[in-house]
Every structure is written in C-alpha cells, then in structure tokens.
Scaffold this motif. Structure first.
Motif, PDB file in Angstrom:
ATOM      1  N   THR A 297       0.739  -1.398  -0.069  1.00 33.45           N
ATOM      2  CA  THR A 297       0.156   0.040   0.120  1.00 33.45           C
ATOM      3  C   THR A 297       0.797   1.309   0.108  1.00 33.45           C
ATOM      4  OG1 THR A 297      -1.873  -1.209   1.182  1.00 33.45           O
ATOM      5  CG2 THR A 297      -1.898   1.285   1.247  1.00 33.45           C
ATOM      6  N   ILE A 298       0.617   2.226  -0.920  1.00 36.79           N
ATOM      7  CA  ILE A 298       1.567   3.351  -1.381  1.00 36.79           C
ATOM      8  C   ILE A 298       0.588   4.600  -1.176  1.00 36.79           C
ATOM      9  CG2 ILE A 298       3.342   2.113  -2.224  1.00 36.79           C
ATOM     10  CD1 ILE A 298       2.338   3.233  -4.903  1.00 36.79           C
ATOM     11  N   SER A 299       0.922   5.734  -0.774  1.00 35.26           N
ATOM     12  CA  SER A 299       0.516   6.985  -1.292  1.00 35.26           C
ATOM     13  C   SER A 299       1.807   7.733  -2.154  1.00 35.26           C
ATOM     14  CB  SER A 299       0.305   7.827  -0.200  1.00 35.26           C
ATOM     15  OG  SER A 299       1.453   8.330   0.710  1.00 35.26           O
ATOM     16  N   GLN A 300       1.349   8.571  -2.924  1.00 37.63           N
ATOM     17  CA  GLN A 300       2.388   9.140  -3.940  1.00 37.63           C
ATOM     18  C   GLN A 300       1.775  10.422  -4.420  1.00 37.63           C
ATOM     19  OE1 GLN A 300       2.509   6.319  -7.281  1.00 37.63           O
ATOM     20  NE2 GLN A 300       0.508   6.032  -7.292  1.00 37.63           N
ATOM     21  N   ALA A 301       2.817  11.107  -5.110  1.00 34.04           N
ATOM     22  CA  ALA A 301       2.556  12.178  -6.047  1.00 34.04           C
ATOM     23  C   ALA A 301       3.518  12.607  -6.978  1.00 34.04           C
ATOM     24  CB  ALA A 301       2.275  13.372  -5.022  1.00 34.04           C
ATOM     25  N   LEU A 302       3.056  13.314  -8.146  1.00 35.26           N
ATOM     26  CA  LEU A 302       3.768  13.875  -8.947  1.00 35.26           C
ATOM     27  C   LEU A 302       3.738  15.404  -8.464  1.00 35.26           C
ATOM     28  CD1 LEU A 302       2.972  11.951 -12.295  1.00 35.26           C
ATOM     29  CD2 LEU A 302       4.934  11.719 -10.861  1.00 35.26           C
ATOM     30  N   HIS A 303       4.854  15.875  -7.806  1.00 34.22           N
ATOM     31  CA  HIS A 303       4.570  17.054  -7.042  1.00 34.22           C
ATOM     32  C   HIS A 303       5.132  18.384  -8.010  1.00 34.22           C
ATOM     33  CE1 HIS A 303       5.456  20.072  -3.884  1.00 34.22           C
ATOM     34  NE2 HIS A 303       5.372  19.207  -2.942  1.00 34.22           N
ATOM     35  N   SER A 304       4.194  18.664  -8.809  1.00 38.35           N
ATOM     36  CA  SER A 304       4.673  19.531 -10.023  1.00 38.35           C
ATOM     37  C   SER A 304       4.512  21.152  -9.336  1.00 38.35           C
ATOM     38  CB  SER A 304       3.515  19.597 -10.959  1.00 38.35           C
ATOM     39  OG  SER A 304       3.284  18.131 -11.483  1.00 38.35           O
ATOM     40  N   TYR A 305       5.536  21.931  -9.685  1.00 35.51           N
ATOM     41  CA  TYR A 305       5.585  23.189  -9.543  1.00 35.51           C
ATOM     42  C   TYR A 305       5.354  23.956 -10.831  1.00 35.51           C
ATOM     43  CZ  TYR A 305       8.298  22.688  -5.074  1.00 35.51           C
ATOM     44  OH  TYR A 305       8.535  22.093  -3.716  1.00 35.51           O
ATOM     45  N   PHE A 306       4.361  24.579 -10.919  1.00 37.19           N
ATOM     46  CA  PHE A 306       4.061  25.313 -12.336  1.00 37.19           C
ATOM     47  C   PHE A 306       4.527  26.921 -12.180  1.00 37.19           C
ATOM     48  CE2 PHE A 306       1.093  21.772 -12.125  1.00 37.19           C
ATOM     49  CZ  PHE A 306       1.432  21.484 -13.531  1.00 37.19           C
ATOM     50  N   ALA A 307       5.060  27.346 -13.492  1.00 36.51           N
ATOM     51  CA  ALA A 307       5.545  28.807 -13.615  1.00 36.51           C
ATOM     52  C   ALA A 307       4.233  29.594 -13.617  1.00 36.51           C
ATOM     53  CB  ALA A 307       6.621  28.711 -14.274  1.00 36.51           C
ATOM     54  N   VAL A 308       3.999  30.579 -13.135  1.00 37.15           N
ATOM     55  CA  VAL A 308       3.193  31.852 -13.257  1.00 37.15           C
ATOM     56  C   VAL A 308       3.694  32.905 -13.089  1.00 37.15           C
ATOM     57  CG1 VAL A 308       1.102  30.146 -12.306  1.00 37.15           C
ATOM     58  CG2 VAL A 308       2.385  31.835 -10.763  1.00 37.15           C
ATOM     59  N   SER A 309       3.052  34.032 -13.651  1.00 36.92           N
ATOM     60  CA  SER A 309       3.569  35.385 -13.823  1.00 36.92           C
ATOM     61  C   SER A 309       3.225  35.961 -12.503  1.00 36.92           C
ATOM     62  CB  SER A 309       2.885  36.234 -15.065  1.00 36.92           C
ATOM     63  OG  SER A 309       1.431  36.125 -14.771  1.00 36.92           O
ATOM     64  N   ASP A 310       2.104  35.540 -11.799  1.00 35.39           N
ATOM     65  CA  ASP A 310       2.048  36.278 -10.523  1.00 35.39           C
ATOM     66  C   ASP A 310       0.903  35.548  -9.736  1.00 35.39           C
ATOM     67  OD1 ASP A 310       1.221  37.749  -8.157  1.00 35.39           O
ATOM     68  OD2 ASP A 310       1.585  39.499  -8.975  1.00 35.39           O
ATOM     69  N   VAL A 311       1.059  34.602  -9.027  1.00 34.36           N
ATOM     70  CA  VAL A 311      -0.029  33.559  -8.441  1.00 34.36           C
ATOM     71  C   VAL A 311      -1.115  34.645  -7.910  1.00 34.36           C
ATOM     72  CG1 VAL A 311       1.036  33.643  -5.835  1.00 34.36           C
ATOM     73  CG2 VAL A 311      -0.303  31.908  -6.999  1.00 34.36           C
ATOM     74  N   ARG A 312      -0.906  35.717  -7.429  1.00 30.81           N
ATOM     75  CA  ARG A 312      -1.996  36.676  -6.821  1.00 30.81           C
ATOM     76  C   ARG A 312      -3.146  36.925  -7.944  1.00 30.81           C
ATOM     77  NH1 ARG A 312       2.179  40.794  -4.285  1.00 30.81           N
ATOM     78  NH2 ARG A 312       2.971  40.382  -6.498  1.00 30.81           N
ATOM     79  N   GLN A 313      -2.352  36.842  -9.302  1.00 32.63           N
ATOM     80  CA  GLN A 313      -3.599  36.940 -10.515  1.00 32.63           C
ATOM     81  C   GLN A 313      -4.027  35.740 -11.236  1.00 32.63           C
ATOM     82  OE1 GLN A 313      -4.513  40.277 -11.081  1.00 32.63           O
ATOM     83  NE2 GLN A 313      -2.771  40.673  -9.599  1.00 32.63           N
ATOM     84  N   ALA A 314      -3.443  34.552 -10.762  1.00 31.30           N
ATOM     85  CA  ALA A 314      -3.788  33.175 -11.168  1.00 31.30           C
ATOM     86  C   ALA A 314      -4.997  32.645 -10.466  1.00 31.30           C
ATOM     87  CB  ALA A 314      -2.408  32.243 -11.104  1.00 31.30           C
ATOM     88  N   ARG A 315      -5.720  31.704 -11.149  1.00 31.76           N
ATOM     89  CA  ARG A 315      -6.824  30.939 -10.576  1.00 31.76           C
ATOM     90  C   ARG A 315      -6.735  29.566 -11.273  1.00 31.76           C
ATOM     91  NH1 ARG A 315      -9.582  33.705 -14.645  1.00 31.76           N
ATOM     92  NH2 ARG A 315     -11.166  32.655 -15.673  1.00 31.76           N
TER      93      ARG A 315
END
Length: 298
Positions: free
Chosen positions: A161-179
C-alpha cells in the motif's frame, strides 16, 4: 521530428540531462528522475525552477516535478496501511524515491514524441526500511505536451500500500492573479485549519498561504494566467486527489531554497494518491499515475 539534442550537464553535485526538441527544452536530474524545468520554445516556462534550488546529493530540489513515493508528505499523516509498510526509524518527508539516483533505461523517438525512461532498482526490496519488491518506472514523453507516468508493479507475494504524488511546481507570472479551474464544488482538506474538511465554491484564487488536498478531483484541472495570456492544462490518470500549495510570503522567507519573493512565481498542483485515495497493489498488480501538461492561449 528532427533528432533531439541530448546534452549531459552537472548542476552542483547532480548529474543532469538537457534535452532540446523541435518544440521544447527539458532539464532532468538523475537524482529522483526529477524533471527540473520544462519550457516550450519561445514561451515562458511551464514548470518552475527555484533560482535558489540546492543541487546536492541526498537533498530535495525545489523545482519541476519531484516524485513522491512510496508515501506522500509526513508519513504519520498517512493512513495506517501506508505507515505499516515502513520499518525504519527515520521516515523522510515525501518518501524514499526523490533523493536517490535513478537509472536511465533509454531515450528513444516514437514518431513525434521523445520517450525517456527511468527505473529505480532499489525499489525491489532494497530501500532502507521499506522491504517490499516493487518494479518502479518513470516515463517522460515529450511532444506537443509533456506526459509523466509513474508505474508501480508489485513483484512480491504480499499486498503493498502506497501514497504518492507527482509534485509539480508550475510557473506563473503572479500567483495573486492566477486561478485554478476545475475545483468548483469539490470537497477538500484544509491542512492549515486543523485538517478540516470543507467544500470549494467557484474557481480557486490565491490571497494567502494555501495547502489543500482536493478529494475526488476531476481528470482535468487548469491554471489561468491572465498576464501571460495562457491556460496551463493538467490531464491526469490513476489519481483521484490533487494537492494545491503555495507558501506565500512568511513561509517563503523560512525556505532556504526559495527567494523571498519566489512564491509569487510558482504554484503547485500535485497529481496524487493521498488520504483515502491510496493505492493497494496485490501481488502481480500494476498501478500507473500520470499527468499530461500542456498550455493554450487565453
């Protein structure tokens, strides 16, 4: 497709490959089989690489897509069945795979797609404190989009039994404007408020530190970035949970491998099997966790 250019590079203490195709450029580290950066030619990067990332043997890198396996996050926050798999004393955050050197099994073209395959032989009963026999492979497919697939094949005689993730860091211009689109109506665990279960109303915007586990997530999520006039798309397979994280200002100042304002330029959406979405493999069974990353103009 023209023959891609494959170059070996050293970043700090780590061996890496830089792969340039007709469409895009990838930087991959042998440690963790970690995609460090992904950028389509002539566009802003899709995956974020911290400009203060540490490239040290045995240390995690804040970049791209770390592979979290055979558990995600703090082992003590995992279901008992996942905890019971580990018999060691020190359980590192996010498992045992992301800080070990993987074996490059091959780079080959398949039509318009380049296929890069890694394996972790230690997962076959040779990981410290984790005595289970699993064939673990990670396949990177680079074409018009980027597809990452983590496959676990139980070669042993007992349940794993496992838990797992592909822990993706995405690039954004400004997270305060992103959704983030695709989460409206989903239940989620608010880890910053004593792990309460709540329900999302509308798209997710960002006004402070965010660390949520979304449950029963759909196969498609997307990040809308108005300033860069694009939508980053995630198409997943083998996953019913998504972790969305941004440290914001105070937490970022505590992170030695992130600039004080680095939080503004990144957003994690982690394709995962966590909480009640863990994977139990019978002997001879296989599970594949996959995400395809693309982008489109707004």
């Amino acid at each position: 497709m023209a023959t891609p250019k494959v170059e070996t590079e050293k970043h700090g203490e780590l061996n890496c490959w830089r792969i340039t195709s007709d469409h895009a450029e990838l930087l991959i580290a042998q440690q963790g089989a970690q995609v460090l950066s992904y950028q389509r030619l002539g566009e802003p990067p899709l995956l974020w690489l911290s400009d203060q990332a540490l490239f040290r043997q045995g240390s995690a890198m804040r970049a791209g897509v770390p592979v979290c396996w055979p558990w995600f996050g703090n082992l003590q926050r995992n279901p008992q069945a996942v905890q019971a798999m580990f018999h060691g004393e020190q359980a590192p955050a996010h498992g045992l795979a992301r800080c070990r050197d993987w074996q490059l099994l091959g780079i080959e073209g398949d039509g318009e797609t380049l296929r890069i395959e890694f394996g972790l032989p230690e997962a076959q009963a040779d990981l410290p404190g984790w005595p289970h026999n699993v064939e673990l492979k990670f396949v990177i497919e680079l074409g018009e989009t980027l597809t990452l697939t983590l496959s676990s094949y139980n070669l042993g005689n007992d349940l794993v039994t496992i838990s797992q993730a592909l822990h993706s860091y995405f690039a954004v211009s400004d997270v305060r404007q992103a959704r983030v689109e695709g989460v409206d109506g989903l239940g989620y665990i608010e880890t910053l408020a004593d792990w309460e279960q709540r329900q999302q109303q509308g798209d997710l915007g960002f006004i402070g530190e965010t660390d949520r586990i979304y449950l029963q997530a759909p196969q498609r999520l997307s990040i809308v970035d108005p300033h860069w006039k694009r939508r980053i798309t995630l198409q997943t397979r083998g996953s019913r949970s998504a972790v969305i994280w941004n440290p914001w200002a105070d937490r970022a100042r505590e992170l030695v491998d992130m600039a004080d304002d680095g939080w503004q330029r990144m957003l994690c959406i982690e394709t995962a099997n966590v909480w009640d979405d863990v994977v139990t493999l019978k002997p001879g069974a296989t599970h594949a966790l996959s995400v395809t990353i693309g982008s489109e103009a707004l």
